[in-house]
Design an enzyme around this catalytic site. Structure first.
Site, PDB file in Angstrom:
ATOM      1  N   LYS A 290       0.952  -1.125  -0.127  1.00 13.51           N
ATOM      2  CA  LYS A 290       0.044  -0.252   0.159  1.00 13.51           C
ATOM      3  C   LYS A 290       0.896   1.353  -0.001  1.00 13.51           C
ATOM      4  O   LYS A 290       0.559   2.178  -0.745  1.00 13.51           O
ATOM      5  CB  LYS A 290      -1.085   0.117   1.129  1.00 13.51           C
ATOM      6  CG  LYS A 290      -1.882  -1.348   1.538  1.00 13.51           C
ATOM      7  CD  LYS A 290      -2.712  -1.235   2.720  1.00 13.51           C
ATOM      8  CE  LYS A 290      -1.990  -1.364   3.889  1.00 13.51           C
ATOM      9  NZ  LYS A 290      -1.179  -2.612   4.218  1.00 13.51           N
TER      10      LYS A 290
ATOM     11  N   ARG B 253      -9.805   0.379   9.032  1.00 13.08           N
ATOM     12  CA  ARG B 253      -9.341  -0.847   9.458  1.00 13.08           C
ATOM     13  C   ARG B 253     -10.403  -1.599  10.050  1.00 13.08           C
ATOM     14  O   ARG B 253     -10.163  -2.646  10.578  1.00 13.08           O
ATOM     15  CB  ARG B 253      -8.132  -0.857  10.216  1.00 13.08           C
ATOM     16  CG  ARG B 253      -6.840  -0.805   9.493  1.00 13.08           C
ATOM     17  CD  ARG B 253      -5.622  -0.792  10.336  1.00 13.08           C
ATOM     18  NE  ARG B 253      -4.617  -1.434   9.866  1.00 13.08           N
ATOM     19  CZ  ARG B 253      -3.446  -0.699   9.406  1.00 13.08           C
ATOM     20  NH1 ARG B 253      -3.741   0.477   8.896  1.00 13.08           N
ATOM     21  NH2 ARG B 253      -2.312  -1.505   9.249  1.00 13.08           N
TER      22      ARG B 253
ATOM     23  N   ARG C 175      11.839  -5.617   4.374  1.00 10.43           N
ATOM     24  CA  ARG C 175      11.555  -4.225   4.410  1.00 10.43           C
ATOM     25  C   ARG C 175      12.587  -3.368   5.190  1.00 10.43           C
ATOM     26  O   ARG C 175      12.956  -3.726   6.149  1.00 10.43           O
ATOM     27  CB  ARG C 175      10.095  -3.817   4.946  1.00 10.43           C
ATOM     28  CG  ARG C 175       9.907  -2.561   4.922  1.00 10.43           C
ATOM     29  CD  ARG C 175       8.334  -2.015   4.888  1.00 10.43           C
ATOM     30  NE  ARG C 175       7.631  -2.319   6.029  1.00 10.43           N
ATOM     31  CZ  ARG C 175       6.298  -2.240   6.282  1.00 10.43           C
ATOM     32  NH1 ARG C 175       5.749  -1.633   5.430  1.00 10.43           N
ATOM     33  NH2 ARG C 175       5.895  -2.819   7.512  1.00 10.43           N
TER      34      ARG C 175
ATOM     35  N   ARG D 220      11.724  -1.641  10.935  1.00  8.41           N
ATOM     36  CA  ARG D 220      10.305  -1.141  11.880  1.00  8.41           C
ATOM     37  C   ARG D 220      10.168  -2.384  12.975  1.00  8.41           C
ATOM     38  O   ARG D 220      10.372  -3.586  12.551  1.00  8.41           O
ATOM     39  CB  ARG D 220       9.317  -1.316  11.084  1.00  8.41           C
ATOM     40  CG  ARG D 220       8.814   0.139  10.728  1.00  8.41           C
ATOM     41  CD  ARG D 220       7.730   0.165   9.717  1.00  8.41           C
ATOM     42  NE  ARG D 220       6.432  -0.451  10.131  1.00  8.41           N
ATOM     43  CZ  ARG D 220       5.153  -0.383   9.534  1.00  8.41           C
ATOM     44  NH1 ARG D 220       4.955   0.290   8.321  1.00  8.41           N
ATOM     45  NH2 ARG D 220       4.236  -1.103   9.830  1.00  8.41           N
TER      46      ARG D 220
ATOM     47  N   ARG E 129      -0.075  -9.258  13.374  1.00  6.15           N
ATOM     48  CA  ARG E 129      -0.482  -8.277  12.526  1.00  6.15           C
ATOM     49  C   ARG E 129      -1.499  -8.825  11.454  1.00  6.15           C
ATOM     50  O   ARG E 129      -2.577  -8.429  10.907  1.00  6.15           O
ATOM     51  CB  ARG E 129       0.236  -7.243  11.964  1.00  6.15           C
ATOM     52  CG  ARG E 129       0.910  -6.344  12.777  1.00  6.15           C
ATOM     53  CD  ARG E 129       2.331  -5.686  12.315  1.00  6.15           C
ATOM     54  NE  ARG E 129       2.173  -5.059  11.156  1.00  6.15           N
ATOM     55  CZ  ARG E 129       3.073  -4.628  10.284  1.00  6.15           C
ATOM     56  NH1 ARG E 129       4.295  -5.125  10.546  1.00  6.15           N
ATOM     57  NH2 ARG E 129       2.973  -3.967   9.198  1.00  6.15           N
TER      58      ARG E 129
HETATM   59  P1  AP5 Z   1       4.719  -1.497   1.931  1.00  5.29           P
HETATM   60  O1  AP5 Z   1       4.499  -0.936   0.696  1.00  5.29           O
HETATM   61  O2  AP5 Z   1       5.537  -0.845   3.001  1.00  5.29           O
HETATM   62  O3  AP5 Z   1       3.551  -2.457   2.231  1.00  5.29           O
HETATM   63  P2  AP5 Z   1       2.257  -1.891   2.947  1.00  5.29           P
HETATM   64  O4  AP5 Z   1       1.018  -2.581   2.380  1.00  5.29           O
HETATM   65  O5  AP5 Z   1       2.040  -0.264   3.134  1.00  5.29           O
HETATM   66  O6  AP5 Z   1       2.404  -2.428   4.665  1.00  5.29           O
HETATM   67  P3  AP5 Z   1       2.530  -1.691   6.136  1.00  5.29           P
HETATM   68  O7  AP5 Z   1       3.309  -2.906   6.831  1.00  5.29           O
HETATM   69  O8  AP5 Z   1       3.131  -0.484   6.011  1.00  5.29           O
HETATM   70  O9  AP5 Z   1       0.993  -1.783   6.433  1.00  5.29           O
HETATM   71  P4  AP5 Z   1       0.232  -2.016   7.557  1.00  5.29           P
HETATM   72  O10 AP5 Z   1      -1.085  -1.719   7.190  1.00  5.29           O
HETATM   73  O11 AP5 Z   1       0.473  -3.367   8.463  1.00  5.29           O
HETATM   74  O12 AP5 Z   1       1.065  -0.684   8.579  1.00  5.29           O
HETATM   75  P5  AP5 Z   1       0.719   0.747   9.003  1.00  5.29           P
HETATM   76  O13 AP5 Z   1       1.887   1.267   8.876  1.00  5.29           O
HETATM   77  O14 AP5 Z   1      -0.598   1.081   8.221  1.00  5.29           O
HETATM   78  O15 AP5 Z   1       5.589  -2.885   1.421  1.00  5.29           O
HETATM   79  C1  AP5 Z   1       6.085  -3.903   2.096  1.00  5.29           C
HETATM   80  C2  AP5 Z   1       7.448  -4.422   1.706  1.00  5.29           C
HETATM   81  O16 AP5 Z   1       7.354  -4.939   0.218  1.00  5.29           O
HETATM   82  C3  AP5 Z   1       8.367  -3.335   1.283  1.00  5.29           C
HETATM   83  O17 AP5 Z   1       9.998  -3.593   1.513  1.00  5.29           O
HETATM   84  C4  AP5 Z   1       8.423  -2.970  -0.362  1.00  5.29           C
HETATM   85  O18 AP5 Z   1       9.561  -2.432  -0.715  1.00  5.29           O
HETATM   86  C5  AP5 Z   1       8.002  -4.436  -0.688  1.00  5.29           C
HETATM   87  N1  AP5 Z   1       7.159  -4.334  -1.988  1.00  5.29           N
HETATM   88  C6  AP5 Z   1       5.897  -3.746  -1.955  1.00  5.29           C
HETATM   89  N2  AP5 Z   1       5.580  -4.205  -3.076  1.00  5.29           N
HETATM   90  C7  AP5 Z   1       5.909  -5.084  -3.536  1.00  5.29           C
HETATM   91  C8  AP5 Z   1       5.871  -5.977  -4.941  1.00  5.29           C
HETATM   92  N3  AP5 Z   1       4.960  -5.766  -5.745  1.00  5.29           N
HETATM   93  N4  AP5 Z   1       6.692  -6.896  -5.289  1.00  5.29           N
HETATM   94  C9  AP5 Z   1       7.784  -7.190  -4.458  1.00  5.29           C
HETATM   95  N5  AP5 Z   1       8.221  -6.202  -3.213  1.00  5.29           N
HETATM   96  C10 AP5 Z   1       6.961  -5.216  -2.913  1.00  5.29           C
HETATM   97  O19 AP5 Z   1       0.178   0.526  10.280  1.00  5.29           O
HETATM   98  C11 AP5 Z   1       1.188   0.190  11.432  1.00  5.29           C
HETATM   99  C12 AP5 Z   1       0.367  -0.059  12.933  1.00  5.29           C
HETATM  100  O20 AP5 Z   1      -0.408   1.325  13.190  1.00  5.29           O
HETATM  101  C13 AP5 Z   1      -0.739  -1.051  12.707  1.00  5.29           C
HETATM  102  O21 AP5 Z   1      -0.526  -2.310  13.083  1.00  5.29           O
HETATM  103  C14 AP5 Z   1      -1.793  -0.717  13.874  1.00  5.29           C
HETATM  104  O22 AP5 Z   1      -1.227  -0.699  15.162  1.00  5.29           O
HETATM  105  C15 AP5 Z   1      -1.631   1.002  13.810  1.00  5.29           C
HETATM  106  N6  AP5 Z   1      -2.648   1.558  12.951  1.00  5.29           N
HETATM  107  C16 AP5 Z   1      -2.581   2.138  11.578  1.00  5.29           C
HETATM  108  N7  AP5 Z   1      -3.617   2.413  11.076  1.00  5.29           N
HETATM  109  C17 AP5 Z   1      -4.886   2.220  12.038  1.00  5.29           C
HETATM  110  C18 AP5 Z   1      -6.015   2.059  12.068  1.00  5.29           C
HETATM  111  N8  AP5 Z   1      -6.786   2.734  11.110  1.00  5.29           N
HETATM  112  N9  AP5 Z   1      -6.754   1.624  13.134  1.00  5.29           N
HETATM  113  C19 AP5 Z   1      -6.138   1.136  14.093  1.00  5.29           C
HETATM  114  N10 AP5 Z   1      -4.717   0.993  14.231  1.00  5.29           N
HETATM  115  C20 AP5 Z   1      -3.971   1.667  13.244  1.00  5.29           C
END
Ligand code: AP5
Length: 222
Positions: A16, A90, A129, A161, A172
């Protein structure tokens, strides 16, 4: 031209954040990622900061009221002409609050972009990552920085991270399947969902997403 109010959803590590970097530039949209917002809040020296830090490190979700307050404020401040949300909503509760907040402002969601990837792909991706403190994302194998350990954009050191440890990744994923996946059906029923295969290369995913949004924009402007 009509406004684009877009949501990116999908499991952790589906790509994402990677796609958001492109989409926000393609369509000149403010990028509002609740993960970045919650990571900023956890640094605060307060009970709330410590509570959020604990939840993130355990792979859970921050309380709906906290996330919604922060996010809706940011939409009002930066997203009055359109927005790209990442990681929100979410839960069903967050989706309800977003709908009613937008409705009160005479606005609505244009589309929900679901990036899909199976659990085994996610586990391997997240362990490779690396991210800079400002959120620019790399992968040791699939998207390495030009200089090892250094962000191409701002020259800051790249880090693992703390929620990308194997035990936390599993938690997660479980949280995603239990609390966020039901939103896929909700948005499909509402006719808003667009699916993308996140196992393709980042460029291929980007090309499909860009085409879909361009078509959506043409349709809504007719
Ligand atoms: P990346 O693009 O970083 O993936 P992502 O989907 O953004 O993953 P996140 O881990 O950031 O999502 P998340 O939803 O768990 O965490 P968030 O920060 O929102 O890609 C991942 C890796 O793969 C990278 O190394 C990239 O280079 C590689 N890659 C990407 N695309 C690729 C491809 N096509 N092919 C090969 N490699 C690829 O949330 C963190 C925490 O915050 C949550 O766990 C929660 O505790 C809290 N939080 C956030 N939002 C909320 C909410 N709305 N409600 C409650 N708690 C929340």
């Amino acid at each position: 031209m009509s406004e684009l109010n877009l949501i990116l959803i999908g499991p952790p590590g589906a790509g994402k954040g990677t796609q958001a970097e492109n989409i926000k530039d393609d369509f000149d949209l403010p990028y509002l990622a609740t993960g970045d917002m919650m990571r900023a809040k956890r640094k605060e020296d307060s009970d709330l900061g410590r509570r959020i830090a604990k939840i993130i490190s355990e792979g859970g979700l921050v309380d709906d009221d906290i996330v919604c307050e922060v996010l809706i404020e940011r939409i009002d401040a930066e997203g009055e002409d359109g927005f790209l949300l990442d990681g929100f909503p979410r839960t069903q509760g967050q989706a309800d609050i977003l709908d009613s907040s937008l409705e009160r402002r005479g606005r609505s969601i244009t589309a929900v972009l679901l990036i899909e990837a199976p659990d085994d792909v996610i586990i391997s991706r997240l362990s490779g990552r690396r991210q800079c403190p400002d959120g620019h994302v790399y992968h040791l194998e699939f998207n390495p920085p030009k200089q090892e350990g250094i962000c191409d954009v701002d020259g800051k050191p790249l880090e693992l991270r703390d929620d990308d440890k194997p035990e936390t990744i599993k938690k997660r994923l479980a949280t995603y399947h239990e609390q966020t996946e039901p939103l896929v059906e909700r948005y499909e029923d509402e006719g808003l969902l667009r699916r993308f295969d996140g196992t393709q290369s980042p460029d291929e995913v980007h090309s499909h997403v860009r085409k879909t949004i361009t078509t959506l924009r043409l349709e809504t402007d007719v």
